[in-house]
Design an enzyme around this catalytic site. Structure first.
Site, PDB file in Angstrom:
ATOM      1  N   PHE A 140      -2.782 -13.133  27.606  1.00 15.36           N
ATOM      2  CA  PHE A 140      -2.245 -14.432  27.199  1.00 15.36           C
ATOM      3  C   PHE A 140      -2.756 -15.577  28.066  1.00 15.36           C
ATOM      4  O   PHE A 140      -2.750 -16.741  27.646  1.00 15.36           O
ATOM      5  CB  PHE A 140      -0.711 -14.401  27.211  1.00 15.36           C
ATOM      6  CG  PHE A 140      -0.073 -14.601  28.561  1.00 15.36           C
ATOM      7  CD1 PHE A 140       0.348 -15.861  28.967  1.00 15.36           C
ATOM      8  CD2 PHE A 140       0.124 -13.530  29.420  1.00 15.36           C
ATOM      9  CE1 PHE A 140       0.948 -16.048  30.202  1.00 15.36           C
ATOM     10  CE2 PHE A 140       0.726 -13.712  30.650  1.00 15.36           C
ATOM     11  CZ  PHE A 140       1.139 -14.967  31.049  1.00 15.36           C
ATOM     12  N   LYS A 141      -3.238 -15.261  29.266  1.00 14.20           N
ATOM     13  CA  LYS A 141      -3.732 -16.314  30.154  1.00 14.20           C
ATOM     14  C   LYS A 141      -4.896 -17.083  29.524  1.00 14.20           C
ATOM     15  O   LYS A 141      -5.140 -18.239  29.868  1.00 14.20           O
ATOM     16  CB  LYS A 141      -4.168 -15.717  31.493  1.00 14.20           C
ATOM     17  CG  LYS A 141      -3.130 -14.845  32.192  1.00 14.20           C
ATOM     18  CD  LYS A 141      -1.936 -15.630  32.654  1.00 14.20           C
ATOM     19  CE  LYS A 141      -0.872 -14.760  33.295  1.00 14.20           C
ATOM     20  NZ  LYS A 141      -1.214 -14.218  34.590  1.00 14.20           N
ATOM     21  N   ASP A 142      -5.616 -16.449  28.594  1.00 14.54           N
ATOM     22  CA  ASP A 142      -6.728 -17.142  27.931  1.00 14.54           C
ATOM     23  C   ASP A 142      -6.264 -18.375  27.168  1.00 14.54           C
ATOM     24  O   ASP A 142      -7.025 -19.331  26.993  1.00 14.54           O
ATOM     25  CB  ASP A 142      -7.431 -16.206  26.935  1.00 14.54           C
ATOM     26  CG  ASP A 142      -8.214 -15.102  27.610  1.00 14.54           C
ATOM     27  OD1 ASP A 142      -8.810 -15.355  28.670  1.00 14.54           O
ATOM     28  OD2 ASP A 142      -8.235 -13.976  27.075  1.00 14.54           O
ATOM     29  N   THR A 144      -4.628 -13.402  35.316  1.00 16.79           N
ATOM     30  CA  THR A 144      -5.093 -14.762  35.574  1.00 16.79           C
ATOM     31  C   THR A 144      -6.532 -14.763  36.057  1.00 16.79           C
ATOM     32  O   THR A 144      -7.346 -15.607  35.669  1.00 16.79           O
ATOM     33  CB  THR A 144      -4.193 -15.451  36.618  1.00 16.79           C
ATOM     34  OG1 THR A 144      -2.923 -15.708  36.041  1.00 16.79           O
ATOM     35  CG2 THR A 144      -4.795 -16.766  37.075  1.00 16.79           C
TER      36      THR A 144
END
Length: 470
Positions: free
Chosen positions: A113-115, A146
């Site tokens: 999800f960090k993308d 991250t």
């Protein structure tokens, strides 16, 4: 829009200033001087927008120093089907008739999800640095995802170097390989002999040295970066609209969380007027956040007490973004926030139950639960059998805890945080087979690694940075 520090109300400038600066000079975090609120009519007008156009509508009130055409161009360059796999960008998938939904946030380059925010930061950094004719050296800390997201976002960016700290031997084999297999002139991986909190503390210590930070142009992309929080708030709006609820109807969200950045973005969306009911924090055995929301006491865990778990990206004993939440709970009282964080920094608990602030915390909609390794295995197995969906262990924490807080007739959206291939060992233990992996990552664990190991010592880190940058 101007930004101030959570600890002193010091003027930090506008969005582009805080994008590049990381921590405030006083050690606090950047916060906007106000949070704009959408009316019901304005929210209704956002329905049906494409992801980049929705991102513009949500983010624009906080970004006054980038011209409209340029900001739109940055967002359209970021949120493309070629990068995230579909025009939906963040598909919302119902788990049959359970009332549970998975918000898919892991279809980007690093499978986490960090993308969703980091890809925007890559474009935004490049834009701002080009405009200002500057360079920046990003110093970050990662518990797993991250790091790879930042490195993939900054690949080939001529004006950006990335120095990423990670806890030596504490990430999954896939996570380590994703980062350490990169052999790029602007990417530097540093494995610290310690836990994630040690890495995070080293980043803060370097940032606290104003002279060193200025000399070496140190910036940050960790969840302390306001640009990340703001970009993450967008997918809460997207998920809510995808549910197709009547105007004003509530939706609940469950978020696996260690550093409190992802779920704080949901709180920001709620503060902006999105009809979010419960924000459920799912913890693993490192349950500092669960302890706070159930007892009122925030007590950070020293490194020696941070457990090694099968959802390692949440193996965190001190949640950096929690400071932003308490700042808002305190009515943007920087003196109060600084006092609380002085206690936190001294390793003392902050007990807010029974104080005037506890009512605001209870009213904020936060709930919390925790999960264990056995819970994760059982949840991965059950979701696979019942819904034909394979999930990673962090998402499993979220599904388990989210189910416990479901309300009749109110959808519970569980945020997917990573694809299961990033945690193959645990998934295989749960279901007896390996998850699928994209072809570009075939055999990644056997590739040559490029990583330097350093002790948990700020002097050693500063010497390393100076050697690379002088």
């Amino acid at each position: 829009m101007k930004y101030v520090s959570t600890r002193s109300q010091t003027d930090l400038g506008t969005f582009c200033d805080v994008l590049l600066s990381g921590l405030a000079p006083d050690g606090g975090l950047a916060m906007p001087t106000s949070i704009p609120v959408f009316s019901s009519a304005q929210l209704a007008a956002l329905r049906g927008l494409s992801y980049p156009d929705l991102a513009y509508a949500v983010m624009r009130p906080f970004i006054s120093d980038i011209p409209e055409a340029d900001l739109r161009a940055l967002l359209h360059a970021t949120y493309r089907a070629e990068v995230f796999g579909s025009e939906d960008i963040t598909p919302l998938t119902p788990l049959k008739e359970s009332g549970l939904y998975l918000l898919e946030l892991s279809n980007g380059p690093s499978l986490a999800f960090k993308d969703m925010a980091m890809q925007f930061l890559g474009h935004a950094f490049e834009y701002v640095l080009e405009k200002r004719d500057q360079h920046v050296n990003i110093l970050g800390a990662t518990s797993g995802d991250t790091g790879s997201a930042a490195e993939y976002a900054m690949l080939g960016k001529a004006r950006v170097n990335v120095f990423m700290l990670s806890p030596h031997g504490r990430m999954s084999a896939f996570q380590q390989a994703q980062m350490y297999s990169l052999n790029e002139p602007n990417i530097f991986n540093i494995a610290v002999e310690g836990v994630f909190d040690d890495c995070q503390d080293l980043v803060k210590e370097v940032n606290a040295d104003a002279g060193f930070k200025a000399r070496y142009h140190i910036g940050a992309v960790n969840s302390i970066n306001w640009g990340r929080v703001l970009a993450q708030a967008v997918y809460y709006f997207r998920a809510y609209f995808a549910l197709g609820l009547p105007d004003g109807s509530e939706a609940d969200f469950c978020v696996p969380s260690g550093n409190f950045g992802n779920v704080f973005a949901g709180y920001l969306a709620k503060q902006m007027g999105l009809p979010v009911g419960q924000l459920v924090v799912a913890s693993n055995e490192n349950d500092v956040l669960h302890e706070f929301f159930t007892t009122g006491t925030y007590h950070v865990r020293p490194a020696a007490r941070v457990a090694v778990t099968s959802s390692p990206s949440m193996d965190i004993g001190k949640a950096s973004n929690f400071e932003r939440y308490l700042y808002l709970v305190a009515g943007s009282d920087a003196v109060q926030t600084a006092g609380w964080w002085e206690e936190v920094g001294a390793g003392r608990p902050v007990d807010l139950q029974g104080t005037p602030h506890w009512a605001a915390i209870e009213d904020s909609g936060f709930r919390a639960g925790r999960s264990t390794h056995a819970d994760r295995l059982a949840t991965i197995r059950r979701v696979d059998e019942q819904f034909g969906r394979l999930i990673d262990p962090h998402t499993a924490d979220g599904v388990l805890v989210g189910q416990g807080f479901q309300r009749p007739g109110v959808p519970m959206v569980c945020l997917e945080t990573a694809l299961p291939v990033k945690f193959e060992e645990t998934v295989r233990e749960a279901v007896g087979r390996a998850p699928e992996r994209p072809g570009r990552f075939a055999g990644i664990e056997t590739r040559e690694r490029f990583c330097d190991v350093l002790p948990n010592d700020v002097a050693a880190l500063k010497a390393y940075l100076a050697d690379k940058l002088d």
